[in-house]
Motif scaffolding. Structure first.
Motif, PDB file in Angstrom:
ATOM      1  N   PHE A  46       0.855  -1.181   0.000  1.00 30.69           N
ATOM      2  CA  PHE A  46       0.000   0.000   0.000  1.00 30.69           C
ATOM      3  C   PHE A  46       0.893   1.232   0.000  1.00 30.69           C
ATOM      4  CE2 PHE A  46      -2.131   3.431   2.394  1.00 30.69           C
ATOM      5  CZ  PHE A  46      -3.208   3.650   1.547  1.00 30.69           C
ATOM      6  N   ALA A  47       0.619   2.163  -0.906  1.00 30.77           N
ATOM      7  CA  ALA A  47       1.388   3.401  -1.006  1.00 30.77           C
ATOM      8  C   ALA A  47       0.434   4.586  -0.934  1.00 30.77           C
ATOM      9  CB  ALA A  47       2.180   3.444  -2.307  1.00 30.77           C
ATOM     10  N   ALA A  48       0.789   5.579  -0.136  1.00 35.05           N
ATOM     11  CA  ALA A  48       0.007   6.811  -0.022  1.00 35.05           C
ATOM     12  C   ALA A  48       0.955   8.000  -0.088  1.00 35.05           C
ATOM     13  CB  ALA A  48      -0.772   6.839   1.288  1.00 35.05           C
ATOM     14  N   SER A  49       0.556   9.032  -0.817  1.00 29.53           N
ATOM     15  CA  SER A  49       1.390  10.235  -0.898  1.00 29.53           C
ATOM     16  C   SER A  49       0.507  11.470  -0.968  1.00 29.53           C
ATOM     17  CB  SER A  49       2.315  10.184  -2.120  1.00 29.53           C
ATOM     18  OG  SER A  49       1.580  10.170  -3.322  1.00 29.53           O
ATOM     19  N   ARG A  50       1.012  12.554  -0.424  1.00 25.89           N
ATOM     20  CA  ARG A  50       0.310  13.838  -0.445  1.00 25.89           C
ATOM     21  C   ARG A  50       1.349  14.935  -0.640  1.00 25.89           C
ATOM     22  NH1 ARG A  50      -4.577  16.072   2.112  1.00 25.89           N
ATOM     23  NH2 ARG A  50      -4.303  18.316   2.472  1.00 25.89           N
ATOM     24  N   THR A  51       1.150  15.755  -1.655  1.00 29.68           N
ATOM     25  CA  THR A  51       2.056  16.858  -1.955  1.00 29.68           C
ATOM     26  C   THR A  51       1.248  18.144  -2.041  1.00 29.68           C
ATOM     27  OG1 THR A  51       3.427  15.334  -3.256  1.00 29.68           O
ATOM     28  CG2 THR A  51       3.857  17.686  -3.514  1.00 29.68           C
ATOM     29  N   GLU A  52       1.745  19.198  -1.373  1.00 28.24           N
ATOM     30  CA  GLU A  52       1.055  20.490  -1.366  1.00 28.24           C
ATOM     31  C   GLU A  52       2.033  21.609  -1.697  1.00 28.24           C
ATOM     32  OE1 GLU A  52      -2.570  20.293   1.841  1.00 28.24           O
ATOM     33  OE2 GLU A  52      -0.576  20.715   2.612  1.00 28.24           O
ATOM     34  N   ASP A  53       1.575  22.557  -2.507  1.00 28.00           N
ATOM     35  CA  ASP A  53       2.289  23.808  -2.755  1.00 28.00           C
ATOM     36  C   ASP A  53       1.396  24.930  -2.250  1.00 28.00           C
ATOM     37  OD1 ASP A  53       3.236  26.233  -3.908  1.00 28.00           O
ATOM     38  OD2 ASP A  53       4.270  25.119  -5.475  1.00 28.00           O
ATOM     39  N   THR A  54       1.883  25.681  -1.261  1.00 32.09           N
ATOM     40  CA  THR A  54       1.050  26.706  -0.621  1.00 32.09           C
ATOM     41  C   THR A  54       1.700  28.090  -0.660  1.00 32.09           C
ATOM     42  OG1 THR A  54       2.010  26.057   1.515  1.00 32.09           O
ATOM     43  CG2 THR A  54      -0.095  25.074   0.925  1.00 32.09           C
ATOM     44  N   GLY A  55       2.593  28.319  -1.603  1.00 31.11           N
ATOM     45  CA  GLY A  55       3.300  29.594  -1.655  1.00 31.11           C
ATOM     46  C   GLY A  55       2.447  30.745  -2.181  1.00 31.11           C
ATOM     47  N   ARG A  56       2.939  31.979  -1.961  1.00 27.14           N
ATOM     48  CA  ARG A  56       2.272  33.167  -2.489  1.00 27.14           C
ATOM     49  C   ARG A  56       2.581  33.290  -3.970  1.00 27.14           C
ATOM     50  NH1 ARG A  56       0.110  36.715   0.812  1.00 27.14           N
ATOM     51  NH2 ARG A  56       0.661  38.570  -0.360  1.00 27.14           N
ATOM     52  N   ARG A  57       1.540  33.450  -4.777  1.00 28.83           N
ATOM     53  CA  ARG A  57       1.672  33.440  -6.225  1.00 28.83           C
ATOM     54  C   ARG A  57       1.121  34.730  -6.824  1.00 28.83           C
ATOM     55  NH1 ARG A  57       5.385  30.251  -5.388  1.00 28.83           N
ATOM     56  NH2 ARG A  57       4.809  28.238  -4.497  1.00 28.83           N
ATOM     57  N   ALA A  58       1.675  35.086  -7.971  1.00 35.95           N
ATOM     58  CA  ALA A  58       1.224  36.290  -8.664  1.00 35.95           C
ATOM     59  C   ALA A  58      -0.175  36.068  -9.236  1.00 35.95           C
ATOM     60  CB  ALA A  58       2.200  36.639  -9.784  1.00 35.95           C
TER      61      ALA A  58
END
Length: 649
Positions: A237-249
């Protein structure tokens, strides 16, 4: 019966049948198939980036993973914005998987398709145009399969527990990147837990200008569990979570709303406002395999779920994908036959945050069932072949409740022929049914109801022809290619016209020269891709379709000075492209690195990276808006010094 339930029942029935058959047959010994060799596959457009190559490139972004690969380009900016292109064709027209989990496309056209951090990446397999039948549905222009490491990839012989700590920093954007990975094994059970955090400020380009909205703010979590029986049956079983939460133009747009556009530096006449962006990808995969089959069968069963979420301020979108595969590998006297079935059930839903027509809320859904078979055989001492068929049945439901049914046959074939002791010919053809296309999730019915007049299915045709020459430490190869994708539905429709279609082609040449010695190597890859949309040169904002490429040269090399020092580097050279409506300037980017493994400190490694050594000011060839008068495109980071320390315990 619900589509998903129907697919799960079919998977279970197929799996049960093949398991019973496997118990009744005797094993057949089979040597390595020549057409499955790295050299043959590379010339047919099927490349693998190995764990050694990934480690050598020390990637902090997806773009770093493909350094040295002239045929694969990645757009610029922060992780949220990066898109991958294969010979100029965007990844949404390819089959993309992570640990087998099928990935749906982006929810918003100014963001990337698959948010991925390469911290634990083990390998990447790339198929350019000639995807085999068992690569999965929707492989119109090929496939990209990302695989992450398991505990057994990291544990050394006799170990039951271990860990990796990595800490890195760069000077340009003052990034700090840290990773902690723990892994262990007890009997047949194993586990892996990993977390990565990367933060920083906006980077400066080669001219010293700060590029707003490019700060790193990434979090990546991975968990893997597995159990292997004494007879080789493995459940993982494989689980992954990736988040990008930076300030963007962000800039003003329709409905008086602001939209984050992290793929642009600026939009002309619309001042930037920095807004917290949000991108999230989650993937879950359950896999059962028999790693030591006793019969002619080697069955496997996989079930995957994936989400891609984008919050672009003025709009929000979510793509989901539930998919599964059941297959068996029959061992034949002169090769293998892989056959089985797969399914997916996917949605694209979104909402607008405005008023009136800009307060939209809508959803599209698509379901697919596929049957496939792919044979790989050696026909004598000099000829090796691969050929396959798949048949897909698909149902689509539009945002207005309209329903469409479609089905199609896909076929592929390739051959590897030894002409002389040093010269080999490769050729391949493929015709792939693509089915329908989900529209952009964030903009479903945004600004007005979508309509489906003329909505239809797509098809791709691809061909490759190449030669390779091997002589001692030297190898040289070259291949002509052409990929045509016809009747692509309007994913980002003008005036809501989802039935509008487009035709995309990529035609060109790939060449490679490599020297491999006892202590090092040097490689040159060259790609020329002429990408056209409806008969004209493709533009740099042809979202979900492609980008102009032209001539691109990639260099890579490495040298083991001794047991403790290794040096190397890579370079990307894009020649001026005059095939496009607006001439695209050329550029040269050089990266160097040195790795030190001290003898006195077991498990410690220190690496120095010099990126963009020449401090070039340039816009990546695949970035959005590089030929658009209304856009100021992102320039890439200028010179940067990076220091990374890795400690294994």
């Amino acid at each position: 019966m619900h589509h998903t339930s129907r697919g799960l029942l079919l998977l279970t029935a197929c799996f049960a049948g093949t398991t019973l058959s496997a118990q009744q047959l005797d094993p057949v010994f089979l040597g390595t198939l020549r057409i499955e060799g790295a050299e043959a596959q590379a010339l047919l457009g099927n490349d693998q980036i190995t764990s050694e190559e990934i480690a050598r490139r020390n990637p902090a972004t997806v773009r770093d993973v493909f350094a040295g690969e002239s045929s694969v380009s990645v757009s610029g900016g922060a992780a949220i914005a990066q898109k991958v292109f294969v010979n100029g064709i965007e990844e949404s027209l390819l089959s993309i998987t992570i640990d087998g989990a099928r990935q749906n496309k982006s929810a918003f056209h100014h963001t990337g398709n698959v948010l991925l951090d390469p911290a634990l990446l083990k390998s990447v397999e790339i198929s350019k145009g000639l995807a085999p039948a068992d690569a999965g549905p929707g492989a119109l222009a090929g496939a990209i399969a990302y695989q992450t490491k398991d505990a057994r990839d990291l544990l050394e012989e006799g170990e039951s527990f271990g860990g990796l700590m990595t800490l890195g920093a760069t000077t340009n954007s003052k990034d700090i990147r840290s990773t902690l990975t723990l892994f262990g094994r007890q009997g047949g059970a194993e586990f892996l837990l990993s977390g990565t955090r990367q933060t920083g400020s906006d980077y400066k380009d080669g001219s010293g200008k700060t590029v707003e909205g490019t700060e790193a703010d990434l979090t990546d979590l991975i968990a893997k569990l597995a159990y292997t029986t004494g007879s080789g049956k493995r459940l993982s079983f494989a689980a992954s979570r990736t988040e990008d939460t930076g300030r963007r133009a962000a800039q003003a747009g329709p409905g008086g709303l602001f939209f984050t556009r992290p793929d642009f530096a600026e939009v002309v006449g619309r001042p930037n406002v920095l807004i917290d962006g949000y991108a999230r990808r989650e993937s879950y995969t359950l896999t059962w395999t028999d790693e030591a089959p006793e019969g002619w069968f080697a069955p496997s069963l996989q079930l995957s779920y994936n989400e891609q979420e984008i919050d672009a301020s003025g709009v929000w979108g979510l793509n989901t994908s539930l998919s599964g595969t059941a297959k068996n590998v029959w061992q034949l006297g002169n090769g293998t036959l892989t056959a089985g079935l797969d399914f997916f059930d996917e949605t694209a839903k979104g909402r607008g945050r405005g008023t009136g027509a800009f307060a939209s809320s809508g959803q599209e859904e698509m379901w697919n069932l596929g049957l496939f078979a792919q044979a790989r055989q050696d026909l004598g001492a000099r000829v090796s072949v691969s050929y396959g068929l798949r048949y897909d049945i698909q149902e689509f439901e539009g945002a207005d409740g309209s329903r469409f049914d479609g089905s199609g046959l896909s076929a592929n074939g390739s051959v590897d022929v030894i002409l002389t002791d040093t010269l080999t010919l490769n050729a391949g053809l493929a015709s792939s049914w693509g089915g329908y296309e989900l529209g952009e999730a964030a903009l479903v019915d945004f600004g007005g109801a979508w309509n489906y007049a003329g909505f239809t299915t797509s098809r791709a045709n691809a061909a490759r022809l190449g030669l390779r020459h091997d002589s001692g430490p030297w190898s040289v190869s070259g291949a002509l290619f052409r990929t045509e994708v016809d009747d692509i539905s309007a994913v980002l429709p003008t005036g809501g016209a989802r039935g509008a279609t487009a035709d995309l082609t990529s035609t060109g040449f790939e060449g490679a020269l490599r020297w491999t010695g006892a202590q090092g190597f040097a490689a040159l890859n060259y790609t020329y891709a002429d990408v056209e949309l409806n008969g004209d040169a493709v533009g740099s904002t042809a979202y979900y379709l492609g980008r102009p490429v032209g001539h691109v040269i990639a260099l890579e090399g490495g040298w083991d000075v001794n047991d403790h020092w290794r040096v190397g580097g890579s370079a990307e050279i894009a020649l001026k492209n005059t095939d496009t409506a607006v001439t695209l300037p050329g550029y040269e980017v050089v990266n160097l690195h040195a790795v030190y493994t001290p003898k006195a400190l077991d498990g410690v490694q220190v690496r120095l990276d010099l990126r963009n050594v020449l401090d070039a000011t340039y816009e990546a060839r695949s970035s959005d808006g590089i030929d658009a008068a209304s856009v100021i495109a992102l320039t890439e980071p200028g010179r940067s010094v990076g220091l990374t320390a890795t400690f294994r315990f």
